[in-house]
Motif scaffolding. Structure first.
Motif, PDB file in Angstrom:
ATOM      1  N   ASN A  81       0.820  -1.201   0.000  1.00 28.35           N
ATOM      2  CA  ASN A  81       0.000   0.000   0.000  1.00 28.35           C
ATOM      3  C   ASN A  81       0.851   1.247   0.000  1.00 28.35           C
ATOM      4  O   ASN A  81       0.623   2.175  -0.766  1.00 28.35           O
ATOM      5  N   THR A  82       1.853   1.224   0.919  1.00 27.66           N
ATOM      6  CA  THR A  82       2.706   2.404   1.034  1.00 27.66           C
ATOM      7  C   THR A  82       3.473   2.617  -0.256  1.00 27.66           C
ATOM      8  O   THR A  82       3.518   3.731  -0.771  1.00 27.66           O
ATOM      9  N   VAL A  83       4.028   1.509  -0.795  1.00 25.10           N
ATOM     10  CA  VAL A  83       4.800   1.650  -2.027  1.00 25.10           C
ATOM     11  C   VAL A  83       3.905   2.208  -3.125  1.00 25.10           C
ATOM     12  O   VAL A  83       4.258   3.162  -3.817  1.00 25.10           O
ATOM     13  N   GLY A  84       2.685   1.608  -3.227  1.00 22.28           N
ATOM     14  CA  GLY A  84       1.739   2.040  -4.255  1.00 22.28           C
ATOM     15  C   GLY A  84       1.473   3.530  -4.129  1.00 22.28           C
ATOM     16  O   GLY A  84       1.493   4.266  -5.115  1.00 22.28           O
ATOM     17  N   LYS A  85       1.248   3.959  -2.888  1.00 23.42           N
ATOM     18  CA  LYS A  85       0.909   5.355  -2.652  1.00 23.42           C
ATOM     19  C   LYS A  85       2.109   6.243  -2.997  1.00 23.42           C
ATOM     20  O   LYS A  85       1.983   7.226  -3.722  1.00 23.42           O
ATOM     21  N   VAL A  86       3.275   5.823  -2.475  1.00 23.34           N
ATOM     22  CA  VAL A  86       4.468   6.646  -2.687  1.00 23.34           C
ATOM     23  C   VAL A  86       4.765   6.785  -4.173  1.00 23.34           C
ATOM     24  O   VAL A  86       4.924   7.892  -4.675  1.00 23.34           O
ATOM     25  N   ILE A  87       4.776   5.636  -4.892  1.00 20.57           N
ATOM     26  CA  ILE A  87       5.191   5.754  -6.294  1.00 20.57           C
ATOM     27  C   ILE A  87       4.130   6.410  -7.160  1.00 20.57           C
ATOM     28  O   ILE A  87       4.449   7.050  -8.136  1.00 20.57           O
ATOM     29  N   SER A  88       2.847   6.273  -6.750  1.00 25.36           N
ATOM     30  CA  SER A  88       1.840   6.915  -7.597  1.00 25.36           C
ATOM     31  C   SER A  88       1.890   8.437  -7.427  1.00 25.36           C
ATOM     32  O   SER A  88       1.422   9.182  -8.265  1.00 25.36           O
ATOM     33  N   GLU A  89       2.483   8.887  -6.299  1.00 26.68           N
ATOM     34  CA  GLU A  89       2.592  10.338  -6.096  1.00 26.68           C
ATOM     35  C   GLU A  89       3.824  10.908  -6.788  1.00 26.68           C
ATOM     36  O   GLU A  89       3.965  12.104  -6.934  1.00 26.68           O
ATOM     37  N   LYS A  90       4.744  10.003  -7.157  1.00 28.50           N
ATOM     38  CA  LYS A  90       6.010  10.494  -7.717  1.00 28.50           C
ATOM     39  C   LYS A  90       5.913  10.624  -9.241  1.00 28.50           C
ATOM     40  O   LYS A  90       5.250   9.842  -9.895  1.00 28.50           O
ATOM     41  N   LEU A  91       6.613  11.625  -9.739  1.00 25.19           N
ATOM     42  CA  LEU A  91       6.624  11.786 -11.185  1.00 25.19           C
ATOM     43  C   LEU A  91       8.044  11.732 -11.707  1.00 25.19           C
ATOM     44  O   LEU A  91       8.296  11.906 -12.887  1.00 25.19           O
ATOM     45  N   ASP A  92       8.974  11.461 -10.783  1.00 25.80           N
ATOM     46  CA  ASP A  92      10.357  11.402 -11.186  1.00 25.80           C
ATOM     47  C   ASP A  92      10.764   9.935 -11.359  1.00 25.80           C
ATOM     48  O   ASP A  92      10.666   9.141 -10.428  1.00 25.80           O
ATOM     49  N   VAL A  93      11.174   9.586 -12.570  1.00 25.18           N
ATOM     50  CA  VAL A  93      11.439   8.181 -12.904  1.00 25.18           C
ATOM     51  C   VAL A  93      12.474   7.566 -11.972  1.00 25.18           C
ATOM     52  O   VAL A  93      12.271   6.495 -11.403  1.00 25.18           O
ATOM     53  N   GLN A  94      13.569   8.276 -11.794  1.00 23.22           N
ATOM     54  CA  GLN A  94      14.657   7.741 -10.958  1.00 23.22           C
ATOM     55  C   GLN A  94      14.146   7.440  -9.542  1.00 23.22           C
ATOM     56  O   GLN A  94      14.456   6.404  -8.967  1.00 23.22           O
ATOM     57  N   GLU A  95      13.327   8.338  -9.031  1.00 22.65           N
ATOM     58  CA  GLU A  95      12.807   8.166  -7.672  1.00 22.65           C
ATOM     59  C   GLU A  95      11.868   6.963  -7.602  1.00 22.65           C
ATOM     60  O   GLU A  95      11.911   6.175  -6.661  1.00 22.65           O
ATOM     61  N   ILE A  96      11.014   6.815  -8.629  1.00 25.11           N
ATOM     62  CA  ILE A  96      10.085   5.671  -8.669  1.00 25.11           C
ATOM     63  C   ILE A  96      10.885   4.374  -8.700  1.00 25.11           C
ATOM     64  O   ILE A  96      10.640   3.444  -7.931  1.00 25.11           O
ATOM     65  N   LEU A  97      11.884   4.344  -9.573  1.00 25.38           N
ATOM     66  CA  LEU A  97      12.686   3.124  -9.710  1.00 25.38           C
ATOM     67  C   LEU A  97      13.347   2.773  -8.386  1.00 25.38           C
ATOM     68  O   LEU A  97      13.348   1.617  -7.962  1.00 25.38           O
TER      69      LEU A  97
END
Ligand code: ADP
Length: 669
Positions: free
Chosen positions: A278-294
């Protein structure tokens, strides 16, 4: 034969052979009755009435009365085979052959009958006397005992009894199964044989509680089997008392809770995984920076799978449209990868990069796909020691493989089906987030192209506009004062002024975007600036009076005078523009602590609360109310930037239909 039956025999003989006084017979504690040779009841005592549950009529009812009689195994007993019937028929005494009689109220009574024949002086049978011993309670308690014994024998729990010194006195099958000692091995030994060395104190505590008559319940601890294996158990220990109520030992039930613990741990693991997901889903869906998502995805999946290291390789296109690979690592330093370059199109990696599905292998070095490629034929020397291998392709919505997630562990068989499911859950979330990030990047590129265009266009427009302005002024000056064309030239000049205002606003916007809006700071008197601006604007404004409502005349600020002028002009012109029905606008300047506060108030259309923050965004205009009033939606954006750059802030107080007050504050000099 037990004590009861011996007594019964004696009593029966007494009655049969002597004449007992009636009262004594009547009050004897055992049931006794007599009957004649035909079986008709001739006498009975109180205890017999109690046993039968009714009072029979003498000389009229047969000994078997209206009772149903059964064998001890519950089958009906034919009347002629009953002990009493046989005594009367055969003239013999029968000793304690158990029967069951059913009383009129339905109750079943276990009885030991002792029928004895009575003979006259000639030896002819005249009747019989029967003593009935009620053994129902005894049988019930035997039954209960048997049931308890069978429960104890068949129980999966270990049921053990011990003395107050901790010596085992009984040991059931469950205990044999759980601890591995047979009954004969365990009985007589100290219970401490089951207790791990570092927990021996527990037994002292338990026994001291038992001695005080206290129970120990749901005690979770570890106990040791014969093989020395420690198992988690839940103990329930109760004091055992003798018939006088003295505590003589303890009974203990030990339940193996390994399965339960495992289930709890699994459940907990699931809950934790779900939370991480859940946390990962939330965190990455809020991010728009590819490097950060990866990075987030790599860290989370490495943790979720218990991998020693994880890597995410992502196909990216650079500005020239060339493909290159971005990667993030978890659990290993970048140097661990850098010297080996990017994963090559070997059989092992191809499966993932071609999007053919998840690869999960217990030992990749033994996999048929492994070790075929030149020059390393397997992992290069010095590579991280990958044995367990889990690789998941990351596929975008369009179906294109955008990357691969690789997890490794130096030990074999570390990744399970559950890990596979979890990780593919995260990677599908990641692919959505990466798609979004890609879209966002594309928008950013278009946006900056648009900004570039606005900058370029407004710059290009400015030069002809300045020349046009110059030529018009020359014509204006060259015309005599009474020339009728002079009015048109004036009008054209005022339109040119408006146009160049718009162009410089657009230029400002592109400068702000590029972070290049220049400021020149100097100390000046703010009330004086306001007076000048008001005078200038009032000159060209016929519809509204611009009223200065404050009497402060000195307030020094260190600011860009021209830029502040631009802000005040923008606020006053908005106030006029958006209050077409009103006839005045108020402006005030005041000092609040170490700040100068300027407020512009109008009595116009106002702004809805939910729009208050948005009107400061670039190109934002309130469509429903302001659409018929011209504007580009950049005045407040530029003003806000100017005030923010002065370490100040803006605020709006407005109500639709009543008017608005725009305030800004900047630090005093
Ligand atoms: P513009 O006036 O050119 O549209 P601004 O950035 O100055 O751009 O203002 C943004 C929007 O805020 C306007 O389009 C208008 O909807 C709203 N607005 C600004 N000032 C006022 C005001 N005094 N009263 C009502 N609405 C206002």
């Amino acid at each position: 034969m037990d004590a009861v039956t011996t007594n019964a025999e004696e009593i029966t003989h007494l009655i049969a052979n002597t004449k007992l006084p009636y009262e004594l017979f009547d009050n004897l504690p055992v049931a006794i009755y007599t009957c004649d040779k035909d079986g008709y009841i001739t006498s009975f005592n109180n205890a017999a009435v109690k046993l039968w549950g009714r009072t029979p009529e003498t000389n009229k009812e047969l000994w078997c009365g209206s009772w149903k009689i059964f064998k001890p195994n519950g089958q009906p007993l034919p009347l002629d085979t009953c002990p009493m019937a046989r005594t009367l028929k055969e003239g013999i005494a029968i000793e304690g052959e158990e029967i069951i009689i059913q009383r009129p109220d339905g109750a079943l009574i276990n009885v030991l009958p002792y029928p004895i024949p009575i003979f006259d002086a000639n030896g002819t049978i005249t009747g019989a006397v029967n003593t009935l011993i009620d053994i129902t309670e005894q049988r019930n308690s035997e039954r209960k005992q048997a049931m308890l014994a069978s429960i104890i024998t068949t129980s999966e729990d270990a049921i053990i009894s011990k003395t107050l010194d901790g010596i085992v006195t009984s040991w059931n099958y469950g205990a044999e199964q759980l601890f591995g000692y047979t009954e004969s091995e365990a009985i007589g030994r100290s219970i401490t044989m089951l207790i791990p060395q570092d927990r021996l104190m527990e037994e002292t505590e338990i026994l001291s509680k038992i001695r005080k008559g206290e129970k120990v319940e749901h005690y979770k601890t570890l106990r040791m089997t014969k093989n020395g294996v420690e198992i988690p158990v839940s103990l329930a220990i109760s004091p055992m008392v003798d018939t006088k109520g003295n505590i003589i030992g303890a009974s203990k039930i030990a339940r193996n809770v390994s399965k339960q613990q495992l289930a709890e741990q699994t459940l907990q693991q699931y809950a934790e995984n779900l939370e991480i997901l859940n946390t990962v889903g939330k965190v990455i869906s809020e991010k728009l920076d590819v490097q950060e998502i990866l990075q987030n995805v790599t860290d989370a999946t490495t943790m979720l799978s218990g991998a020693a290291f994880g890597a995410f390789f992502y196909n990216k296109l650079d500005e020239e449209g060339e493909s290159y690979m971005l990667y993030t690592l978890s659990g290993a330093p970048r140097e661990a990868f850098e010297k080996f370059g990017m994963p090559r199109n070997t059989d092992v990696f191809a499966h993932t990069f071609n999007g053919l599905g998840i690869v999960r292998v217990d030992d990749i070095t033994k996999d048929p796909r492994y070790g075929h490629n030149h020059p390393h034929y397997g992992m290069p020397k010095g590579h991280l020691p990958v044995v367990s291998y889990l690789a998941v392709p990351v596929v975008s919505k369009s179906g294109a493989v955008i990357g691969g997630l690789f997890l490794g562990h130096p030990e074999p068989g570390r990744f399970t089906k559950e890990h596979e499911i979890l990780i593919s859950g995260v990677t599908s979330q990641a692919s959505v987030a990466l798609d979004n990030a890609k879209l966002y990047e594309e928008i950013q590129v278009l946006n900056s192209k648009k900004d570039e265009f606005i900058g370029l266009a407004s710059h290009e427009l400015k030069t002809p506009m300045t020349s046009l302005n110059g030529y018009l002024q020359i014509i204006d000056r060259s015309l005599p004062a009474d020339d009728k064309n002079k009015l048109f030239i004036q009008k054209a000049l005022s339109q040119i002024n408006k146009l160049s205002g718009l162009i410089s606003d657009l230029l400002d916007v592109s400068k702000i975007e590029a972070g290049k809006l220049p400021f020149t700071y100097a100390a000046f008197n703010l009330p004086q600036l306001i007076e000048e601006v008001v005078d200038l604007m009032q000159y060209s404004t016929k519809s509204h009076r611009i009223i200065i409502c404050s009497d402060i005349s000195d307030l020094l600020v260190n600011a860009d005078r021209q830029r502040l002028e631009q802000v005040i002009i923008n606020l006053i012109s908005n106030a006029i523009k958006y209050s077409p029905q009103a006839d005045h606008v108020n402006i005030s300047v005041s000092r609040q602590n170490d700040k100068a506060v300027v407020a512009v108030q109008d009595f116009g259309i106002g702004i809805k609360k939910e729009q208050h923050d948005r009107i400061f965004s670039r190109f934002y205009r309130v469509d429903d109310v302001a659409s018929h009033i011209s504007g580009l939606g950049i005045g407040l954006y530029i003003s806000n930037e100017i005030i923010t750059r002065h370490q100040g802030k803006f605020s709006v107080d407005s109500e639709t239909g009543k008017g608005s007050t725009f305030k800004f504050e900047i630090p005093l000099e």
